[in-house]
Design a protein around this motif. Structure first.
Motif, mmCIF file in Angstrom:
data_model
loop_
_atom_site.group_PDB
_atom_site.id
_atom_site.type_symbol
_atom_site.label_atom_id
_atom_site.label_comp_id
_atom_site.label_asym_id
_atom_site.label_seq_id
_atom_site.Cartn_x
_atom_site.Cartn_y
_atom_site.Cartn_z
ATOM 1 N N SER A 107 153.727 52.083 33.683
ATOM 2 C CA SER A 107 152.768 53.071 33.184
ATOM 3 C C SER A 107 153.474 54.214 32.468
ATOM 4 O O SER A 107 152.929 54.798 31.524
ATOM 5 N N TRP A 111 152.636 55.344 28.765
ATOM 6 C CA TRP A 111 152.306 56.749 28.485
ATOM 7 C C TRP A 111 153.180 57.294 27.366
ATOM 8 O O TRP A 111 152.696 58.007 26.479
ATOM 9 N N THR A 114 151.948 56.085 24.043
ATOM 10 C CA THR A 114 150.708 56.773 23.686
ATOM 11 C C THR A 114 150.982 58.177 23.173
ATOM 12 O O THR A 114 150.354 58.634 22.210
ATOM 13 N N GLN A 115 151.915 58.869 23.810
ATOM 14 C CA GLN A 115 152.253 60.218 23.365
ATOM 15 C C GLN A 115 152.846 60.199 21.957
ATOM 16 O O GLN A 115 152.535 61.060 21.129
ATOM 17 N N VAL A 125 158.959 61.565 30.744
ATOM 18 C CA VAL A 125 157.693 61.014 31.227
ATOM 19 C C VAL A 125 157.171 61.937 32.327
ATOM 20 O O VAL A 125 157.944 62.414 33.171
ATOM 21 N N ARG A 140 150.149 56.073 35.723
ATOM 22 C CA ARG A 140 149.203 56.358 34.656
ATOM 23 C C ARG A 140 148.574 55.060 34.153
ATOM 24 O O ARG A 140 148.794 53.988 34.716
ATOM 25 N N SER A 141 147.815 55.178 33.077
ATOM 26 C CA SER A 141 147.179 53.996 32.504
ATOM 27 C C SER A 141 148.245 53.039 31.981
ATOM 28 O O SER A 141 149.276 53.462 31.441
ATOM 29 N N ASP A 239 143.434 56.178 26.462
ATOM 30 C CA ASP A 239 143.554 56.638 27.843
ATOM 31 C C ASP A 239 145.028 56.753 28.183
ATOM 32 O O ASP A 239 145.719 55.740 28.316
ATOM 33 N N ALA A 240 145.519 57.956 28.306
ATOM 34 C CA ALA A 240 146.929 58.166 28.652
ATOM 35 C C ALA A 240 147.112 58.356 30.134
ATOM 36 O O ALA A 240 148.191 58.618 30.606
ATOM 37 N N GLY A 241 146.068 58.208 30.879
ATOM 38 C CA GLY A 241 146.157 58.332 32.331
ATOM 39 C C GLY A 241 146.095 59.766 32.793
ATOM 40 O O GLY A 241 146.189 60.701 32.049
#
Length: 241
Positions: A107, A111, A114-115, A125, A140-141, A239-241
């Protein structure tokens, strides 16, 4: 001497790599624990039949209690049973730690990607703490989108599906376990679900390895001086969690 300032993306990559190495340490430990437990399985061992006597303690003769009586012991069998218990607990502990670390790794890599896609520049992270246990970090997601140009996208998608399947099995199995009564077929189903969910740690680790490679792909334009993200913006929220 002035310290060299490293680019944020190198520190971010190191952060994901550290998560992988942590998970790998537990992966190796779990494998070793499995080998140790298997080594003392009764079906693989021939127990020596020799026995010993444990004599009463001198100052307890005639007194009540187990120490006041002689006892016969089976030293080899006792050793095997004690080691079976110890190795079983070790296997359980390392398996849980491996799954936890692998979930953070997978995850965390997702993440980070995604960032980068959002144009953010995190150096590390970041995870939320569990409200019930401040020492426990929440994964996270796992979802990653927009990597159609990445050559490893098919493998990434397959690994994600495997992980999602393991997580789903664990959730359904837990739901059955929480019931007051289970029919025979439901108990059998629960057993099968938990057996499948046992692969969650391995599935998360495998997914994390591919996601870590995908992160390097997503960072290529930034490393080469193009600040635009490798992956085009998504039409919907990620969805980044």
């Amino acid at each position: 001497m002035t310290a060299t300032v490293r680019p944020w993306y190198e520190e971010l990559t190191d952060s994901v790599t550290a998560l992988r190495e942590a998970a790998n340490e537990y992966r190796i430990a779990r494998r070793s624990a499995q080998t140790l437990r298997d080594s003392v399985q009764l079906e693989r061992r021939r127990l020596e039949e020799g026995r010993i006597h444990a004599l009463p303690m001198p100052d307890t003769r005639g007194e009540a209690g187990w120490a006041s009586q002689p006892h016969t012991r089976d030293p080899h069998a006792d050793a095997i049973f004690e080691l079976t218990d110890a190795y079983g607990r070790l296997l359980g502990a390392t398996s849980s730690a491996f799954e936890y670390a692998s979930m953070l790794f997978a995850s965390g890599a997702a993440w980070a990607i995604t960032q980068v896609q959002k144009g953010a520049t995190p150096h590390r992270v970041a995870f939320e703490r569990d409200p019930q246990d401040a020492n426990h970090l929440m994964s996270r997601s796992f979802e990653i989108v927009g990597l159609d140009r990445y050559s490893g996208a098919p493998a990434l998608a397959a690994a994600y599906e495997r992980l999602a399947d393991c997580l789903y099995s664990g959730e359904v199995g837990s739901g059955l376990a929480g019931r007051d009564y289970l029919a025979d077929h439901e108990a059998s189903e629960m057993h099968d679900l938990f057996a499948h969910a046992d692969g969650t740690g391995s599935a998360a680790y495998a997914y994390g390895v591919i996601a870590e490679s995908a992160l390097r792909f997503a960072l290529l334009p930034i490393r080469h001086g193009n600040q635009k993200p490798t992956v085009p913006e998504q039409p919907g929220p990620v969805d980044a969690g």
